[in-house]
Every structure is written in C-alpha cells, then in structure tokens.
Design a protein around this motif. Structure first.
Motif, PDB file in Angstrom:
ATOM      1  N   TYR A  95       5.147  42.828 -15.498  1.00  0.00           N
ATOM      2  CA  TYR A  95       5.459  43.987 -16.355  1.00  0.00           C
ATOM      3  C   TYR A  95       6.931  44.395 -16.284  1.00  0.00           C
ATOM      4  O   TYR A  95       7.294  45.496 -16.662  1.00  0.00           O
ATOM      5  CB  TYR A  95       4.540  45.182 -16.007  1.00  0.00           C
ATOM      6  N   LEU A  96       7.753  43.513 -15.772  1.00  0.00           N
ATOM      7  CA  LEU A  96       9.191  43.834 -15.718  1.00  0.00           C
ATOM      8  C   LEU A  96       9.875  43.478 -17.024  1.00  0.00           C
ATOM      9  O   LEU A  96      11.010  43.866 -17.274  1.00  0.00           O
ATOM     10  CB  LEU A  96       9.867  43.085 -14.564  1.00  0.00           C
ATOM     11  N   GLY A  97       9.207  42.707 -17.862  1.00  0.00           N
ATOM     12  CA  GLY A  97       9.787  42.331 -19.150  1.00  0.00           C
ATOM     13  C   GLY A  97       8.813  42.687 -20.256  1.00  0.00           C
ATOM     14  O   GLY A  97       7.786  43.312 -20.024  1.00  0.00           O
ATOM     15  N   LYS A  98       9.125  42.288 -21.466  1.00  0.00           N
ATOM     16  CA  LYS A  98       8.271  42.599 -22.600  1.00  0.00           C
ATOM     17  C   LYS A  98       7.967  41.317 -23.356  1.00  0.00           C
ATOM     18  O   LYS A  98       8.744  40.364 -23.347  1.00  0.00           O
ATOM     19  CB  LYS A  98       9.004  43.576 -23.534  1.00  0.00           C
ATOM     20  N   ARG A  99       6.844  41.318 -24.025  1.00  0.00           N
ATOM     21  CA  ARG A  99       6.498  40.187 -24.879  1.00  0.00           C
ATOM     22  C   ARG A  99       5.963  40.730 -26.191  1.00  0.00           C
ATOM     23  O   ARG A  99       5.808  41.944 -26.363  1.00  0.00           O
ATOM     24  CB  ARG A  99       5.449  39.312 -24.186  1.00  0.00           C
ATOM     25  N   VAL A 115      11.634  50.474  -5.577  1.00  0.00           N
ATOM     26  CA  VAL A 115      10.763  49.794  -4.609  1.00  0.00           C
ATOM     27  C   VAL A 115       9.963  48.739  -5.380  1.00  0.00           C
ATOM     28  O   VAL A 115       9.284  49.052  -6.357  1.00  0.00           O
ATOM     29  CB  VAL A 115       9.803  50.790  -3.922  1.00  0.00           C
ATOM     30  N   TYR A 116      10.080  47.481  -4.951  1.00  0.00           N
ATOM     31  CA  TYR A 116       9.463  46.350  -5.651  1.00  0.00           C
ATOM     32  C   TYR A 116       8.476  45.642  -4.730  1.00  0.00           C
ATOM     33  O   TYR A 116       8.570  45.768  -3.516  1.00  0.00           O
ATOM     34  CB  TYR A 116      10.534  45.335  -6.057  1.00  0.00           C
ATOM     35  N   THR A 117       7.594  44.872  -5.322  1.00  0.00           N
ATOM     36  CA  THR A 117       6.781  43.971  -4.489  1.00  0.00           C
ATOM     37  C   THR A 117       7.440  42.595  -4.492  1.00  0.00           C
ATOM     38  O   THR A 117       8.258  42.273  -5.368  1.00  0.00           O
ATOM     39  CB  THR A 117       5.359  43.806  -5.042  1.00  0.00           C
ATOM     40  N   GLY A 118       7.053  41.792  -3.521  1.00  0.00           N
ATOM     41  CA  GLY A 118       7.600  40.452  -3.416  1.00  0.00           C
ATOM     42  C   GLY A 118       7.404  39.656  -4.700  1.00  0.00           C
ATOM     43  O   GLY A 118       8.308  38.949  -5.163  1.00  0.00           O
ATOM     44  N   LEU A 119       6.233  39.806  -5.295  1.00  0.00           N
ATOM     45  CA  LEU A 119       5.928  39.024  -6.487  1.00  0.00           C
ATOM     46  C   LEU A 119       6.837  39.446  -7.645  1.00  0.00           C
ATOM     47  O   LEU A 119       7.282  38.621  -8.446  1.00  0.00           O
ATOM     48  CB  LEU A 119       4.448  39.221  -6.842  1.00  0.00           C
ATOM     49  N   GLU A 120       7.141  40.743  -7.722  1.00  0.00           N
ATOM     50  CA  GLU A 120       8.067  41.212  -8.776  1.00  0.00           C
ATOM     51  C   GLU A 120       9.451  40.601  -8.570  1.00  0.00           C
ATOM     52  O   GLU A 120      10.091  40.163  -9.523  1.00  0.00           O
ATOM     53  CB  GLU A 120       8.149  42.752  -8.742  1.00  0.00           C
ATOM     54  N   VAL A 121       9.855  40.552  -7.302  1.00  0.00           N
ATOM     55  CA  VAL A 121      11.190  40.008  -7.046  1.00  0.00           C
ATOM     56  C   VAL A 121      11.218  38.506  -7.335  1.00  0.00           C
ATOM     57  O   VAL A 121      12.223  37.969  -7.798  1.00  0.00           O
ATOM     58  CB  VAL A 121      11.631  40.335  -5.603  1.00  0.00           C
ATOM     59  N   GLU A 122      10.058  37.835  -7.097  1.00  0.00           N
ATOM     60  CA  GLU A 122       9.987  36.418  -7.486  1.00  0.00           C
ATOM     61  C   GLU A 122      10.355  36.269  -8.961  1.00  0.00           C
ATOM     62  O   GLU A 122      11.049  35.333  -9.351  1.00  0.00           O
ATOM     63  CB  GLU A 122       8.573  35.860  -7.274  1.00  0.00           C
ATOM     64  N   ARG A 123       9.906  37.195  -9.781  1.00  0.00           N
ATOM     65  CA  ARG A 123      10.222  37.122 -11.210  1.00  0.00           C
ATOM     66  C   ARG A 123      11.674  37.493 -11.473  1.00  0.00           C
ATOM     67  O   ARG A 123      12.329  36.910 -12.343  1.00  0.00           O
ATOM     68  CB  ARG A 123       9.291  38.037 -12.036  1.00  0.00           C
ATOM     69  N   LEU A 124      12.176  38.477 -10.690  1.00  0.00           N
ATOM     70  CA  LEU A 124      13.575  38.894 -10.907  1.00  0.00           C
ATOM     71  C   LEU A 124      14.550  37.771 -10.577  1.00  0.00           C
ATOM     72  O   LEU A 124      15.584  37.628 -11.231  1.00  0.00           O
ATOM     73  CB  LEU A 124      13.909  40.118 -10.048  1.00  0.00           C
ATOM     74  N   VAL A 125      14.231  37.012  -9.521  1.00  0.00           N
ATOM     75  CA  VAL A 125      15.176  35.960  -9.134  1.00  0.00           C
ATOM     76  C   VAL A 125      14.971  34.687  -9.949  1.00  0.00           C
ATOM     77  O   VAL A 125      15.707  33.726  -9.788  1.00  0.00           O
ATOM     78  CB  VAL A 125      15.073  35.616  -7.627  1.00  0.00           C
ATOM     79  N   ASN A 126      13.942  34.701 -10.816  1.00  0.00           N
ATOM     80  CA  ASN A 126      13.606  33.475 -11.538  1.00  0.00           C
ATOM     81  C   ASN A 126      14.454  33.351 -12.798  1.00  0.00           C
ATOM     82  O   ASN A 126      14.531  34.276 -13.612  1.00  0.00           O
ATOM     83  CB  ASN A 126      12.120  33.513 -11.909  1.00  0.00           C
ATOM     84  N   ALA A 127      15.073  32.191 -12.938  1.00  0.00           N
ATOM     85  CA  ALA A 127      15.953  31.965 -14.085  1.00  0.00           C
ATOM     86  C   ALA A 127      15.204  32.166 -15.401  1.00  0.00           C
ATOM     87  O   ALA A 127      15.787  32.563 -16.406  1.00  0.00           O
ATOM     88  CB  ALA A 127      16.525  30.556 -14.013  1.00  0.00           C
ATOM     89  N   GLY A 151      12.870  34.362 -15.737  1.00  0.00           N
ATOM     90  CA  GLY A 151      12.247  35.680 -15.651  1.00  0.00           C
ATOM     91  C   GLY A 151      12.856  36.679 -16.611  1.00  0.00           C
ATOM     92  O   GLY A 151      13.710  36.328 -17.445  1.00  0.00           O
ATOM     93  N   PRO A 152      12.477  37.931 -16.484  1.00  0.00           N
ATOM     94  CA  PRO A 152      12.861  38.973 -17.446  1.00  0.00           C
ATOM     95  C   PRO A 152      14.358  39.278 -17.442  1.00  0.00           C
ATOM     96  O   PRO A 152      14.884  39.791 -18.424  1.00  0.00           O
ATOM     97  CB  PRO A 152      12.072  40.201 -16.972  1.00  0.00           C
TER      98      PRO A 152
END
Ligand code: FAD
Ligand code: SF4
Ligand code: SF4
Lengths: 663, 332
Positions: free
Chosen positions: A275-279, A364-376, A378-379
C-alpha cells in the motif's frame, strides 16, 4: 471374518532392551527379565543392550525358530520409533508381524522416573499387560492402495514453485493452485536476498516463467482448494477459480489496457507494494508477474461499480478480446495422488505492539514495507523516501518484533535478524544514513550468515543489544522519533533519535491456517504452523498419508531451507508415485454388519469421513482405506458393533487387567 | 407315561413382576406348562425349601431365578437351586444385571438400613432398632438372613447357564427363549436368550433418526409433548435404545416413552452406561466446556438413568466402600 485367533498356550518371547543406559540406567533390566520369565505363557525372556541392533534382531529371529515362539513382546523405546523394526523381525522370524507387541519402557518409564525400584515395578506392570494382550493378537495383513501420479501443490511461493518444477521435470503432472493473481509469494517482493545479496527477481523470475511454460504444470492463479475428498493415492480435489475478468489465453500481456484505463492516475492502494504505491483498477501486480496477464479489481473498476464506464480498456484490447466482464467463478475437480502444501506465512501485525507506534507515526515501517521501498521495481523505484517525503539520515531497525516475546509469539522467527542486517546494508548503501540495529541476540546460524553480519558491522552499522521499550516523537520537535532501549552491553538506557524506524516483524501462520488445516485433515503445532509427522525424521510428512509440507507453512525459515524442504517434499511425493502403491496399516475399524442396529451414532464422528450409512441395509459401513484407526467410532458405538483390529475390546481389557493385576 | 421334566421358579431381590409375567403368559405357555411339572414356585405354590433339599442333585431340568442377590438366604438358595438343577436361568433384569435393587450399590448397608428403618417419613422407630442376624426379645431369639453391603447378580454368585433379559422379560422374549431351550441344540453357556443387536434395529422410529444428530440439551418425558413418530433422541429424550439389547420390540417406545435400558447391553459391551455415555457425549452439539456442563446438567440422575438396571454387573459395580467394611470382591 478374521481368522480364528491363536491364543497361544506358551510360546511368548519377551525381550527387554537396555537402550544403552537410557532404560538400564533407571530400570533393573535383569529383574524385569526374571519377572517376565515367570509370567504365564512366556517361554523365554532375555535382555539385550540394543534390541534394535542387527545382533539384537537376529537373537529374536533365532528364538522364534529354535523355541517355536508364537508371540513376541519387546520392551524398549516408543513404538513410534521401532515398532516397524520389530514387526519386521517378527515377520522375518516366520510369524505374522502382528503377533508382536511393544512396551514403551523408555518414554513411559525410565525417562519419566528417577526411583529405580518404583520404575522397575512399573516396568513389570507394563510387561505383564503386554504379555496378556499379545496372546489375543490375530494375524493381520497390510493392504495396498494405488497412487495416482498427479500431484497438487497449494501455494505458489518459492516453496511451491520449486516443488512444482522438481516434480514436473521428473515427468509428473502438477496442479499448482495459487490464490493471488501471480505466483512468487513473498520472495517476489524482495530486492535482494541475504546473505549473498542476490537480486531476488533475477533468481526467482526464471523459475516463475518456467512454471508457466512447463508442459507438465497446470497453473491456476486466483484459485483456492475448497474441498479435499479421498485418501492417499486417490484424492479428489475441488478448486474454486475466481474470475480475473481477463481471459488468460487471449491476453498477451501488452498492458496497453492499463494505460488506456479511464483512470488517468493510479488511485487504488497497491497490495503488492504494501500500500505504499498506487495502481489502477486494471493492473498487473508487478512487471514480472506470472502469468503475464492483467487482472481487474471489481471493487474499484467503474464498470463493475456503475455499469457505465467507457471501457477504454476493452477498446484498446480490440480484437484480442481478452477482457470479459461476464467471467464467472468456476469450480474444477481434479484427481491427484499426493499433495504438497506450500501456503507460506503471514507477517506479524505490528499494531499489536502499540508502543512501537506502527500505524500512528508515519515513519515507522515494517520490514516488508522497506523491502518494497528498497526495490528498484517498488513504489519509489528503489529510493528510500519517507512518507513525509524526506530522506532518512538516521534509521533504527528493531529485531524480534512479535518474536521471542511472552506477549506475542514465544518462538524465534529465524529470518528477522538476517533480513534486518540485509535491510541495514541496503539502507546504508542507498542513503548513507546512520543505521542502528536493536537486537536481543544476534542469530546468524547459517552458511555465510556470520560473515554477512561482520560485513554489515564493518560497513558502520551500529548494533545495540537491548529490546526497544518505547518509540515516540522527539519532544525537541525536529520530526525525529526517539527510540528508547536499555543497552544491556553498556548497562545504560539509550534514547536514539531517528528519522525512520523499521520493525522487523516475525513470521506467523497464515490467518486461514486453521481452516486449511481442517480441509486437508492436518494438525497444527501450538503456534499454528502445520505440524510435521516427526520433527527430525519425517520433517516434510504429515499425519495424513500422501500430504507433505514445504516452506514457511511448516514454520519460519529462509529461502535456502524453504527450497531444500520443497525438494524433499517433491522427493517424498515421487517416492510414493514411483512405487505406485502404499501399504496401509491394518489397524482399521469394521462395522459388524449383522449386529449393527443402524443407530447412526458413529456416522458424523469419524474425523476422516470414513463412515457412511447404507440406506438399503440400514447399517453403517466403514471405508477401510479412509479409516485411520483412530478408534473414535469404536468407542462411540453404543452396541459395541464396531471392532478395530489390534484394539479389540478383549485385547484392551486384557491389557488393562494385566496392568492392574498387581503381582 | 414318561415322567414330565421338572421346572422350578424362585425369586430373590425383586419386585415380583417377573413371576407376574410367567402368569401373564397364560395361553401362550399353556402347552409348555402342560408339558412340565412345576416342583417349586414359592410365589404361587406351596413347596418348601426342605422339599428342594430332599431332591437328588440335578433333579430339576430348569430353574428360573428372578431377583438379585443381597441376603445370605438368597445366596444359599441360589447355591441350592444350582445344585438341584441341570439348567439355571437368570430371569429378568435383577437376576441378569442387578436390576433396580442394584442401585442400592450407590450406598452402603448402614445408610440403607438407616434410611429405611429410621429416617423414612412414615417410620416410627424411636429405639432405632435395626434388623440384625440374631435378635433377642424377651428371651426369644430369632434369626434373620444377613444383609450384604453389595447387591450382586445371580451370575456373580453361582454359575448361570442362560439369561433371559427384561424388566420384566416380555412375553415375546420369554416365548422365544423357551423355544430355544426346547428346540434341541442349546446355545453356548452364558448366552443371553435374546437377539444380540441394539433396540434401534427393531425400533419403529428408526428411519426418522438423522445421520448427524446433535444434542444440545436433554428433556424429561414430562417436559415435552412427545411426537409419536420421531426418534426420541432427536426430541432430546434420553433413550437408552442404542445401547440396549433388542428383542422386546420396543413396547416402551411404542407407548411413547423412551427405552430405559432393561434388557442390558449386547454381548459385546461390558458396561452399558459407559457406552451410552460415550455415544451421547460425542453427539453433544457444543464443544465448549461450560455449555457441555449445561447440557449434562439436564440429566438430573445420571447414575439412575445410565445404570438403572445394570449397576452391579457394570464395570463400576458399586460405590467405593470405606476400607473398613470392604467385602471380598465376588466378581471374576
Ligand atoms: C521482510 C522479509 C524479508 C526476508 N528476506 C529474506 C532473504 O533475504 N533471504 C531469505 O532466504 N529469506 C528471506 N525471508 C524469508 C522468505 O520470505 C521465506 O523463506 C520464503 O518466502 C518462504 O517461501 P514460501 O513459499 O514458503 O512462502 P510464501 O513466500 O509466503 O508463499 C506462499 C504462497 O502461497 C500462497 N497461498 C497461501 N495460502 C494459500 C491458499 N490457501 N491457497 C492457495 N495459495 C495460497 C500465497 O499467496 C503465496 O503465494 C524474508 C522474510 C521476510 C518477512
Ligand atoms: S476408527 Fe476412526 S478413522 Fe476409522 S472409521 Fe472409526 S472414526 Fe473413522
Ligand atoms: S454406532 Fe454402531 S450400531 Fe450405531 S450405526 Fe454405527 S455401527 Fe451401527
């Protein structure tokens, strides 16, 4: 009718095993042997250091021959371990393997007592009970059931994918049922994987594509198993396939429809990106999704909501005619012989620990959210941009969130230390921020793990040993969060101001694990993960024959372990398929048809649905192949009209009376 | 004319209903009666114990004993009749299983005597005199039979050849039993002379029972308007039919009352009460402890409901006695 029983006047051999000192250390095995020799019907009683060893086995076989034994009693460890061994010995000695009974002298006696005298007396009781019951044993035969070579795999994470490819490459047909719109599971969300920092997509997507193109794999996404009938080798599976509103065969994956959608801007929070991005309402979860087919979300699609959309997507799809708003849910039934469950895990809900402020403080983020943030992909295209659009200069990572904690989950989630280190590395690499990892114990017990830890430490990540007690906005008012923890190495309380907090949430069972468990007739461990048949010796089998486990649905683990387990589950399935049949233990129950009164008490009670009511005869009937010999119906039949092999009333009463008949 | 076979009837701890059945049989057994010589039947004919003692051993072809054994005299008579008879038959629930008198095993002798001779509201017994084996009164002394702590079945006291179940045995059960006895080849010793299936088999309401019966509470017959067609268990009535030997053709159920279990368990079951309990418990709707307790609380007298006729012959046998007045166990 079973053969008449041979109550065997004499001819019983009793073997007391020392199990090294496991038994002999607490129980006087000589006294037991002498005592056993005096029991009515006993021809020979001996003790031996390791009855399960080859010479121990030979001893029993020789006695059967030379002393014409008719029954064998071994007093040793748990039947779970060696009942099979000694049944085989009995059989190789020339007797029916069920002319044998095992006394659990270890788990039921020596291991649970310290008083040698009392333990020896108890051992006598146990042996006396066995000697009395074994005389009544009847000869029984194992039955063979054939195995359908098709395999069902539930869950298309890395576990399901790996198992599916292994089996398909071995020439078996696999049905892979995934409930999301794409396979890939959690691994598809990661940018890099510890400890090697492989690009997750680079190693995962080739396997995903291989699944799609493999001639031996039928892939059903947006699908769930709703019913499991039958038994090992012959399961009948009902699968519910939800509509995608896009025809998989017609869609070519060009994604022109997504651009053409009347929504010019993506507005719907995107699940895949946490839910950090939109579709848009018509979307593909991520670029390498498999199948490469778009999906329509009926909750946000205007056509579904109002029926009045211009349907620009349909226009652009044109002749391909892939979009179908009329698509309906479908039910398929398939026959398979074996099943692998690979339904994975769910991450701990961080709002359950309110003082960490997840859901309250945006940074405050969860690990899984940060996985998406660091993902090329990702959002933020891999850039670490906070919810308030800042770039963090200081980041705190909290290990063990929802793990190793009395108030949430007591167990260790096994991967959080390692992924916390991974995230520390990636954050540092991308932002050059100061990173503080708050840990309780650093758990890095894997190949290359400790080296990875050292590497991250050398890169300058700060490690603070201590559980974070509180996270709150810095009263100084500069937008920082203060992380409060007792540093148990320095012996002081530390308050560290950070811009971003990462909660390394633990792994939990899927929220529907209990339903799935019931549907597949499995058990769960206390934490709710599916229970393996034996933690060491049957780690991918379950108590239901022909159903195997792979990956995190059995318990938290990393990708290498998941893949290893998936391979093992595939091998177990292959082993069954290649032999082509399975032998069933004959401890099944039968309805004594002449005397069953047709009272129907037993019918709803069988946990394996093995009992049916035959209208023509007005009697109950048990399907022997489905019966697991749990005994529920036997106990419930009010007229005693169900009999269970090896657990006949007479045998049990004889055993109980033997146990209670003080010597 | 050849001598007619000799037959005897005797009663121990019973209500007399069993003897009544024999009389009730009237026409149905007239032929039988004509064919035999009744040599002993205290309830109806004037023979004395000494007449029996005078007979040679095995002189009687068949003796039908109803009633349980709870006094020394009953025990003596059981032994005597055993000796004098080729076949000894336990007749009716009390003799077969312990019967209603067997419920006395929920108490001990002392409290029973107290209740009956001192505490019951209609009793006036200011001196608190209790029956005793020897009683002296004004220089006279009388001897009474001893009264045991424990009620036993006939089979727990002497060897029994056959059992005829029922409280009392129905005419049909008795007729079939007699036919079996007269029909030449005798069944194995110890057989209960009735079918070996449960009552449901011959119950007229059998078809109305669903396969997924689930019980949320029990009701007593006076609490409901009982549907005359539907399985009584499905109406929440505690019917012992599933755990009770058939053969009676369900007269109670036909009279719109639940089976209370008088014919005892089938040959495959050692404890009728335990069996019906385990079956009913597994059909309880709730799996939640509090609710289960509530459902079970709707059975006001569990021992009297589940062990109404069979406490002495069940695995429970009796309530535990204080160690001081423990009787030697007389059961195998
Ligand atoms: C934040 C984070 C980072 C991690 N980083 C790493 C790492 O760097 N390296 C590493 O080795 N491990 C890492 N792990 C662990 C890794 O995620 C797991 O080992 C791996 O994903 C387990 O795979 P799986 O197939 O068992 O489960 P999942 O990946 O959970 O896959 C399960 C699949 O089953 C589907 N499914 C579930 N229920 C059903 C159902 N009823 N019917 C049909 N389908 C169903 C799901 O939709 C999903 O596709 C990390 C874990 C987390 C939480
Ligand atoms: S023994 Fe258990 S598994 Fe077998 S039929 Fe009875 S209830 Fe079902
Ligand atoms: S419980 Fe027993 S008597 Fe009743 S239907 Fe089942 S097998 Fe038959």
């Amino acid at each position: 009718m079973p053969e008449p029983k041979d109550t065997g006047s004499g001819g019983i051999g009793v073997y007391v095993c020392h199990c090294g000192t496991n038994i002999a250390g607490t129980v006087d095995v000589n006294a037991l042997t002498e005592y056993a020799a005096t029991l009515p019907g006993v021809t020979v009683a001996r003790n031996y250091k390791y009855a399960c060893s080859t010479p121990g086995q030979e001893l029993i076989k020789r006695d059967i021959h030379e002393l014409n034994l008719t029954r064998v009693v071994v007093a040793a460890c748990s039947p779970c371990l060696h009942e099979k061994t000694f049944r085989n010995v009995t059989s190789e000695g020339g007797l029916n393997p069920y002319y044998f009974h095992m006394v659990n002298l270890r788990e039921h006696d020596s291991w649970v007592h310290t008083d040698k005298k009392a333990a020896t007396e108890k051992g006598k009781d146990l042996i006396r009970a066995a000697v009395r019951r074994v005389r009544l044993h009847r000869p029984l035969e194992r039955k063979r059931v054939s195995i359908d070579p098709n395999v069902l795999i539930v869950g298309g994470g890395i576990a399901g994918i790996h198992a599916a490819l292994t089996l398909a490459n071995a020439g078996k047909h696999v049905y892979l049922v995934e409930r999301d719109a794409t396979i890939g599971g959690h691994m598809a969300m990661f940018d890099k994987t510890f400890p090697t920092l492989d690009c997750a997509a680079c190693i995962l997507t080739p396997k995903m594509t291989a699944v799609k193109s493999h001639p031996n794999i039928t892939l059903w996404t947006l699908s769930e198993v709703t019913q499991v009938d039958g038994y090992v080798g012959n399961y009948k599976i009902t699968v519910k396939r939800k509509p995608r509103y896009v025809l998989e065969d017609a869609c070519v994956g060009c994604m022109e429809c997504i651009d053409a959608c009347v929504y010019k801007q993506a507005k719907v929070p995107d699940e895949f990106n946490m839910y950090l991005g939109k579709r848009k309402p018509i979307y593909i979860p991520f670029p390498q999704a498999v199948p490469q087919v778009v999906v329509i979300d009926r909750e946000s699609c205007i056509e579904f909501k109002s029926g009045k959309c211009k349907k620009t997507c349909v226009e652009v799809c044109a002749d391909r005619k892939a979009i179908d708003f009329q698509q309906q849910e479908k039910t398929e039934t398939i026959d398979v012989g074996t099943i692998i469950l690979a339904t994975g895990f769910f991450t701990f809900n961080a709002t359950r620990i309110p003082y960490y402020g997840y859901g309250t403080y945006p940074n405050v983020y969860t690990g899984l959210e940060v996985e998406r943030l660091v993902n090329a992909a990702g959002p933020t295209s891999g850039e670490i941009i906070l919810r308030d659009n800042r770039k963090p200069k200081a980041v705190g990572i909290v290990h063990c969130v929802g793990s190793r904690d009395e108030n949430t989950n007591r167990y260790c989630s096994r991967v959080c230390c390692m992924y916390s280190l991974k995230l520390a590395h990636l954050i540092k690499e991308k932002t050059d921020a100061e990173v503080f990892n708050f840990y309780i114990d650093m758990r890095t017990p894997g190949k290359g793990f400790e080296e990875f830890y050292n590497r991250v430490a050398e890169e300058g990540t700060h490690f603070i040993r201590g559980r974070v007690a509180d996270i709150y906005p810095d009263p100084a008012g500069d937008g920082h969060l203060l992380m409060c923890a007792e540093d148990t190495l320095m012996g002081t309380v530390r308050k560290i101001p950070v811009d971003m907090v990462v909660l390394s949430t633990g792994l939990e069972p899927q929220p529907d694990a209990q339903e799935v468990r019931r549907r597949f007739h499995l058990s769960c461990s206390g934490e709710g993960f599916f229970l393996e048949r034996h933690p060491k010796l049957a780690p991918v089998s379950t108590f239901t024959d022909g159903i195997f486990l792979a990956g995190c649905c059995q318990g938290p683990k990393d990708i290498p372990d998941t893949v290893a387990q998936a391979g093992a589950a595939a091998a177990e399935a292959l082993a069954l398929i290649d032999i082509g049949y399975i032998e069933q233990e004959p401890y099944t129950a039968q309805v004594l048809e002449e005397v069953c009164s047709g009272c129907k008490t037993c019918i709803p009670l069988c946990p394996y649905q093995a009992i049916s009511f035959v209208e023509e005869k007005k009697k109950a009937e048990i399907n022997e192949v489905l019966c697991k010999g749990c005994g529920t119906c036997v106990a419930s039949c009010p007229s005693g009209s169900i009999q269970q092999n090896l657990f006949e009333d007479e045998e049990i009463f004889e055993e109980v009376e033997g146990l209670l008949a003080y010597a | 004319m050849a001598e007619k076979p000799k037959v005897a009837f005797y009663w121990c701890a019973s209500c007399g209903g069993c003897d009544e059945t024999v009389v009730d049989l009237a026409e149905a057994v007239l032929d039988v009666v004509a064919a035999v010589d009744i040599v002993f039947w205290p309830v109806a004919m004037d023979f004395k114990r000494k007449d029996v003692e005078a007979m040679p051993d095995d002189a009687i072809l068949a003796t039908f004993v109803n009633g349980a054994i709870r006094t020394t005299e009953q025990e003596e008579m059981a032994h005597l009749l055993r000796r004098k008879s080729k076949l000894l038959l336990a007749f009716g629930s009390c003799s077969h299983l312990g019967g209603i008198p067997g419920l006395a095993n929920l108490f001990d002798r002392e409290s029973i005597l107290q209740a009956v001779y001192c505490e019951s509201p209609s009793t006036v017994n200011e001196e608190g005199v209790l029956p005793s084996v020897r009683h002296n009164d004004n220089g006279h002394s009388v001897e009474l039979p001893g009264f045991y702590e424990t009620v036993r079945t006939l089979g727990q006291v002497v060897d029994v050849d056959f059992y005829i179940p029922g409280c009392p045995p129905t005419a049909r059960i008795l007729r079939t039993a007699l036919q079996t006895l007269l029909g030449g080849e005798l069944p194995p010793k110890g057989t209960v002379l009735a079918p070996d299936y449960a009552l449901c088999e011959e119950c007229p309401r059998k078809d109305s029972k669903p396969v997924n019966l689930s019980i949320s509470q029990f009701k007593r017959p006076q609490e409901v308007l009982i549907d005359e067609e539907k399985c009584l268990l499905t109406q929440g009535l505690l019917c012992m039919g599933p755990a009770t030997r058939g053969g009676c053709e369900a007269p109670c159920v036909q009279g719109n009352m639940p089976c209370t279990g008088c014919c005892g368990p089938t040959s495959r079951v050692r404890d009728q009460g335990g069996k019906i309990l385990s079956s009913l418990a597994s059909l309880l709707e709730s799996k939640e402890e509090g609710e289960i307790d509530q459902a079970l609380a709707t059975i006001p007298d569990p021992a009297g409901s589940f062990y109404r006729y069979g406490l002495p012959s069940s695995l429970l046998r009796r309530r535990k006695l204080p160690d001081s007045n423990l009787e030697p166990p007389k059961v195998r």
